[in-house]
Design a protein around this motif. Structure first.
Motif, PDB file in Angstrom:
ATOM      1  N   GLU A  39       0.813  -1.209   0.000  1.00 15.50           N
ATOM      2  CA  GLU A  39       0.000   0.000   0.000  1.00 15.50           C
ATOM      3  C   GLU A  39       0.847   1.260   0.000  1.00 15.50           C
ATOM      4  OE1 GLU A  39      -3.034   2.233   3.131  1.00 15.50           O
ATOM      5  OE2 GLU A  39      -2.809   0.055   3.224  1.00 15.50           O
ATOM      6  N   SER A  40       1.901   1.271   0.788  1.00 12.07           N
ATOM      7  CA  SER A  40       2.717   2.467   0.936  1.00 12.07           C
ATOM      8  C   SER A  40       3.413   2.855  -0.363  1.00 12.07           C
ATOM      9  CB  SER A  40       3.761   2.251   2.046  1.00 12.07           C
ATOM     10  OG  SER A  40       4.611   3.370   2.132  1.00 12.07           O
ATOM     11  N   ASN A  41       4.126   1.883  -0.969  1.00  8.11           N
ATOM     12  CA  ASN A  41       4.853   2.289  -2.175  1.00  8.11           C
ATOM     13  C   ASN A  41       3.956   2.382  -3.406  1.00  8.11           C
ATOM     14  OD1 ASN A  41       4.807  -0.546  -2.766  1.00  8.11           O
ATOM     15  ND2 ASN A  41       6.808  -0.798  -1.767  1.00  8.11           N
ATOM     16  N   ALA A  42       2.772   1.754  -3.374  1.00  6.73           N
ATOM     17  CA  ALA A  42       1.802   1.988  -4.446  1.00  6.73           C
ATOM     18  C   ALA A  42       1.321   3.437  -4.408  1.00  6.73           C
ATOM     19  CB  ALA A  42       0.622   1.032  -4.328  1.00  6.73           C
ATOM     20  N   GLY A  43       1.017   3.912  -3.208  1.00  9.41           N
ATOM     21  CA  GLY A  43       0.583   5.295  -3.065  1.00  9.41           C
ATOM     22  C   GLY A  43       1.664   6.282  -3.467  1.00  9.41           C
ATOM     23  N   ARG A  44       2.911   5.946  -3.124  1.00  4.90           N
ATOM     24  CA  ARG A  44       4.006   6.845  -3.486  1.00  4.90           C
ATOM     25  C   ARG A  44       4.210   6.872  -4.995  1.00  4.90           C
ATOM     26  NH1 ARG A  44      10.300   6.814  -1.271  1.00  4.90           N
ATOM     27  NH2 ARG A  44      10.975   8.587  -2.554  1.00  4.90           N
ATOM     28  N   TRP A  45       4.162   5.709  -5.646  1.00  4.90           N
ATOM     29  CA  TRP A  45       4.338   5.645  -7.107  1.00  4.90           C
ATOM     30  C   TRP A  45       3.282   6.507  -7.808  1.00  4.90           C
ATOM     31  CZ3 TRP A  45       7.680   3.222 -10.613  1.00  4.90           C
ATOM     32  CH2 TRP A  45       7.223   3.117 -11.925  1.00  4.90           C
ATOM     33  N   ILE A  46       2.029   6.306  -7.428  1.00  3.17           N
ATOM     34  CA  ILE A  46       0.939   7.052  -8.077  1.00  3.17           C
ATOM     35  C   ILE A  46       1.042   8.539  -7.748  1.00  3.17           C
ATOM     36  CG2 ILE A  46      -1.558   7.269  -8.305  1.00  3.17           C
ATOM     37  CD1 ILE A  46      -1.693   4.271  -7.398  1.00  3.17           C
ATOM     38  N   GLY A  47       1.331   8.856  -6.489  1.00  2.00           N
ATOM     39  CA  GLY A  47       1.446  10.256  -6.080  1.00  2.00           C
ATOM     40  C   GLY A  47       2.582  10.972  -6.782  1.00  2.00           C
ATOM     41  N   ASP A  48       3.716  10.285  -6.968  1.00  2.48           N
ATOM     42  CA  ASP A  48       4.837  10.900  -7.677  1.00  2.48           C
ATOM     43  C   ASP A  48       4.476  11.191  -9.129  1.00  2.48           C
ATOM     44  OD1 ASP A  48       6.396  10.909  -5.429  1.00  2.48           O
ATOM     45  OD2 ASP A  48       7.668   9.227  -6.031  1.00  2.48           O
ATOM     46  N   LEU A  49       3.745  10.274  -9.758  1.00  2.00           N
ATOM     47  CA  LEU A  49       3.327  10.519 -11.142  1.00  2.00           C
ATOM     48  C   LEU A  49       2.378  11.711 -11.221  1.00  2.00           C
ATOM     49  CD1 LEU A  49       2.783   6.942 -12.617  1.00  2.00           C
ATOM     50  CD2 LEU A  49       4.540   8.599 -13.236  1.00  2.00           C
ATOM     51  N   LEU A  50       1.449  11.800 -10.284  1.00  3.84           N
ATOM     52  CA  LEU A  50       0.543  12.944 -10.267  1.00  3.84           C
ATOM     53  C   LEU A  50       1.309  14.252 -10.126  1.00  3.84           C
ATOM     54  CD1 LEU A  50      -2.378  11.678  -7.986  1.00  3.84           C
ATOM     55  CD2 LEU A  50      -2.555  12.295 -10.394  1.00  3.84           C
ATOM     56  N   THR A  51       2.277  14.271  -9.223  1.00  6.51           N
ATOM     57  CA  THR A  51       3.002  15.506  -8.927  1.00  6.51           C
ATOM     58  C   THR A  51       3.992  15.877 -10.021  1.00  6.51           C
ATOM     59  OG1 THR A  51       2.806  15.111  -6.549  1.00  6.51           O
ATOM     60  CG2 THR A  51       4.514  16.646  -7.258  1.00  6.51           C
ATOM     61  N   HIS A  52       4.784  14.910 -10.465  1.00  5.85           N
ATOM     62  CA  HIS A  52       5.929  15.219 -11.315  1.00  5.85           C
ATOM     63  C   HIS A  52       5.689  14.987 -12.807  1.00  5.85           C
ATOM     64  CE1 HIS A  52       8.235  15.792  -7.702  1.00  5.85           C
ATOM     65  NE2 HIS A  52       7.957  14.573  -7.291  1.00  5.85           N
ATOM     66  N   SER A  53       4.647  14.281 -13.176  1.00  4.34           N
ATOM     67  CA  SER A  53       4.383  14.019 -14.586  1.00  4.34           C
ATOM     68  C   SER A  53       3.053  14.638 -15.013  1.00  4.34           C
ATOM     69  CB  SER A  53       4.393  12.514 -14.865  1.00  4.34           C
ATOM     70  OG  SER A  53       4.227  12.257 -16.241  1.00  4.34           O
ATOM     71  N   LEU A  54       1.946  14.069 -14.576  1.00  2.00           N
ATOM     72  CA  LEU A  54       0.650  14.604 -15.004  1.00  2.00           C
ATOM     73  C   LEU A  54       0.448  16.036 -14.533  1.00  2.00           C
ATOM     74  CD1 LEU A  54       0.084  11.410 -15.226  1.00  2.00           C
ATOM     75  CD2 LEU A  54      -2.311  12.115 -15.126  1.00  2.00           C
ATOM     76  N   GLY A  55       0.852  16.329 -13.307  1.00  4.27           N
ATOM     77  CA  GLY A  55       0.636  17.660 -12.761  1.00  4.27           C
ATOM     78  C   GLY A  55       1.452  18.741 -13.427  1.00  4.27           C
ATOM     79  N   ARG A  56       2.556  18.347 -14.061  1.00  2.00           N
ATOM     80  CA  ARG A  56       3.426  19.327 -14.698  1.00  2.00           C
ATOM     81  C   ARG A  56       3.353  19.293 -16.224  1.00  2.00           C
ATOM     82  NH1 ARG A  56       6.803  22.165 -11.800  1.00  2.00           N
ATOM     83  NH2 ARG A  56       8.095  22.564 -13.647  1.00  2.00           N
ATOM     84  N   PHE A  57       2.586  18.327 -16.756  1.00  2.00           N
ATOM     85  CA  PHE A  57       2.446  18.282 -18.216  1.00  2.00           C
ATOM     86  C   PHE A  57       0.995  18.108 -18.649  1.00  2.00           C
ATOM     87  CE2 PHE A  57       2.607  16.576 -22.496  1.00  2.00           C
ATOM     88  CZ  PHE A  57       3.443  17.494 -23.099  1.00  2.00           C
ATOM     89  N   GLN A 176      -8.885   2.570  -0.772  1.00  2.00           N
ATOM     90  CA  GLN A 176      -9.549   3.799  -0.352  1.00  2.00           C
ATOM     91  C   GLN A 176      -8.624   4.687   0.474  1.00  2.00           C
ATOM     92  OE1 GLN A 176     -12.590   4.945  -1.412  1.00  2.00           O
ATOM     93  NE2 GLN A 176     -12.322   3.204  -2.801  1.00  2.00           N
ATOM     94  N   ARG A 177      -7.744   4.086   1.249  1.00  2.00           N
ATOM     95  CA  ARG A 177      -6.771   4.897   1.995  1.00  2.00           C
ATOM     96  C   ARG A 177      -5.820   5.610   1.036  1.00  2.00           C
ATOM     97  NH1 ARG A 177      -6.957   0.440   5.724  1.00  2.00           N
ATOM     98  NH2 ARG A 177      -5.201  -0.565   4.666  1.00  2.00           N
ATOM     99  N   ILE A 178      -5.389   4.896  -0.004  1.00  2.00           N
ATOM    100  CA  ILE A 178      -4.514   5.523  -0.996  1.00  2.00           C
ATOM    101  C   ILE A 178      -5.233   6.680  -1.678  1.00  2.00           C
ATOM    102  CG2 ILE A 178      -3.298   5.189  -3.179  1.00  2.00           C
ATOM    103  CD1 ILE A 178      -2.795   2.281  -2.323  1.00  2.00           C
ATOM    104  N   LEU A 179      -6.473   6.453  -2.094  1.00  4.06           N
ATOM    105  CA  LEU A 179      -7.228   7.510  -2.773  1.00  4.06           C
ATOM    106  C   LEU A 179      -7.461   8.714  -1.861  1.00  4.06           C
ATOM    107  CD1 LEU A 179      -9.853   5.471  -4.832  1.00  4.06           C
ATOM    108  CD2 LEU A 179      -8.051   6.952  -5.738  1.00  4.06           C
ATOM    109  N   ALA A 180      -7.720   8.453  -0.593  1.00  2.00           N
ATOM    110  CA  ALA A 180      -7.928   9.564   0.346  1.00  2.00           C
ATOM    111  C   ALA A 180      -6.664  10.406   0.458  1.00  2.00           C
ATOM    112  CB  ALA A 180      -8.339   9.028   1.712  1.00  2.00           C
ATOM    113  N   ALA A 181      -5.513   9.734   0.527  1.00  5.83           N
ATOM    114  CA  ALA A 181      -4.246  10.464   0.628  1.00  5.83           C
ATOM    115  C   ALA A 181      -3.955  11.220  -0.660  1.00  5.83           C
ATOM    116  CB  ALA A 181      -3.116   9.490   0.951  1.00  5.83           C
ATOM    117  N   LEU A 182      -4.172  10.581  -1.803  1.00  2.32           N
ATOM    118  CA  LEU A 182      -3.934  11.248  -3.084  1.00  2.32           C
ATOM    119  C   LEU A 182      -4.872  12.437  -3.267  1.00  2.32           C
ATOM    120  CD1 LEU A 182      -3.509   8.120  -5.399  1.00  2.32           C
ATOM    121  CD2 LEU A 182      -1.689   9.633  -4.569  1.00  2.32           C
ATOM    122  N   GLY A 183      -6.100  12.284  -2.788  1.00  2.00           N
ATOM    123  CA  GLY A 183      -7.066  13.364  -2.924  1.00  2.00           C
ATOM    124  C   GLY A 183      -6.623  14.639  -2.233  1.00  2.00           C
ATOM    125  N   THR A 184      -5.912  14.506  -1.114  1.00  2.00           N
ATOM    126  CA  THR A 184      -5.446  15.708  -0.413  1.00  2.00           C
ATOM    127  C   THR A 184      -4.347  16.427  -1.191  1.00  2.00           C
ATOM    128  OG1 THR A 184      -3.746  14.517   0.863  1.00  2.00           O
ATOM    129  CG2 THR A 184      -5.955  14.615   1.815  1.00  2.00           C
TER     130      THR A 184
END
Length: 225
Positions: A39-57, A176-184
């Motif tokens: 769960e932890s590194n799945a959330g980090r992988w997805i969160g990093d993509l949101l921040t550094h890839s999708l969020g910036r392009f 759902q915990r991952i999504l809640a964290a990503l949502g913030t």
């Protein structure tokens, strides 16, 4: 705003028939390689993509596309469409974006209340990426740009989490915990995306690109990308 919100929920729905469920965008390779295992590194992988890839392009390009649709700026639309397609670093990522764009364009053709002139404009493109068609629908339905970006990023996060549930595997509560964290994280990512100029766009995420390329020849897999 109520109708625009309903239309936005329709665009962001996992029921949207564009085939998003079939893709993991390299996540399945990261799981196979032991990079994503819980769960932890799945959330980090997805969160990093949101921040550094999708969020910036993807997100700032989507915002620019929406503005171009509303201004009927065909030159900017075609430039941005070329940049989106060129940014897909693997054959699978490129095929995914074009297939989903094609499917969403077909869906808009079937909606009685979607304006014919806008449909015809989309059909002047030999092929259409998913962001191009998605931004067209969001702009035509008068969705505010910040809300559109939030929904687009949420849709990506939700699809990634669903892929992780199947392939790691993870339980529903973990998802759902991952999504809640990503949502913030999404509001700040959207605010930053809307502040970027063209020169600041960047999807530099080499680990993601390598995973997507490696997935193309992965021996056993559930997903198409």
């Amino acid at each position: 705003m109520s109708l625009a919100l309903v239309r936005l929920l329709q665009l962001a729905s996992p029921c949207l028939p564009v085939g998003a469920f079939a893709y993991s965008q390299g996540l399945e390779c990261a799981i196979d390689d032991g990079i994503v295992t819980n769960e932890s590194n799945a959330g980090r992988w997805i969160g990093d993509l949101l921040t550094h890839s999708l969020g910036r392009f993807d997100a700032p390009v989507l915002a620019a596309m929406m503005n171009a649709w509303r201004c009927s700026d065909e030159v900017t639309l075609r430039r941005l469409e070329g940049e989106i397609v060129a940014s897909r670093e693997s054959a699978e990522l490129r095929a995914e974006s074009l297939q989903m764009g094609y499917s969403l364009r077909r869906l808009l053709d079937e909606l009685d209340d979607f304006p014919t002139p806008v449909r015809e404009q989309l059909h002047t493109y030999a092929q259409t990426s998913y962001p191009l068609v998605w931004s067209c629908a969001a702009a035509e339905w008068q969705v505010p740009v910040d809300a559109a970006l939030s929904a687009y990023l949420w849709g990506f996060a939700e699809n990634q989490v669903m892929a992780a549930l199947k392939a790691v595997p993870l339980g529903q509560a973990a998802g759902q915990r991952i999504l809640a964290a990503l949502g913030t994280q999404i509001p700040a990512i959207v605010d930053n995306a809307m502040s970027l100029s063209d020169d600041d766009y960047s999807n530099f995420a080499p680990g993601f690109a390598i995973a997507c390329c490696r997935h193309e020849t992965q021996y056993s897999r559930l997903f198409r990308s």
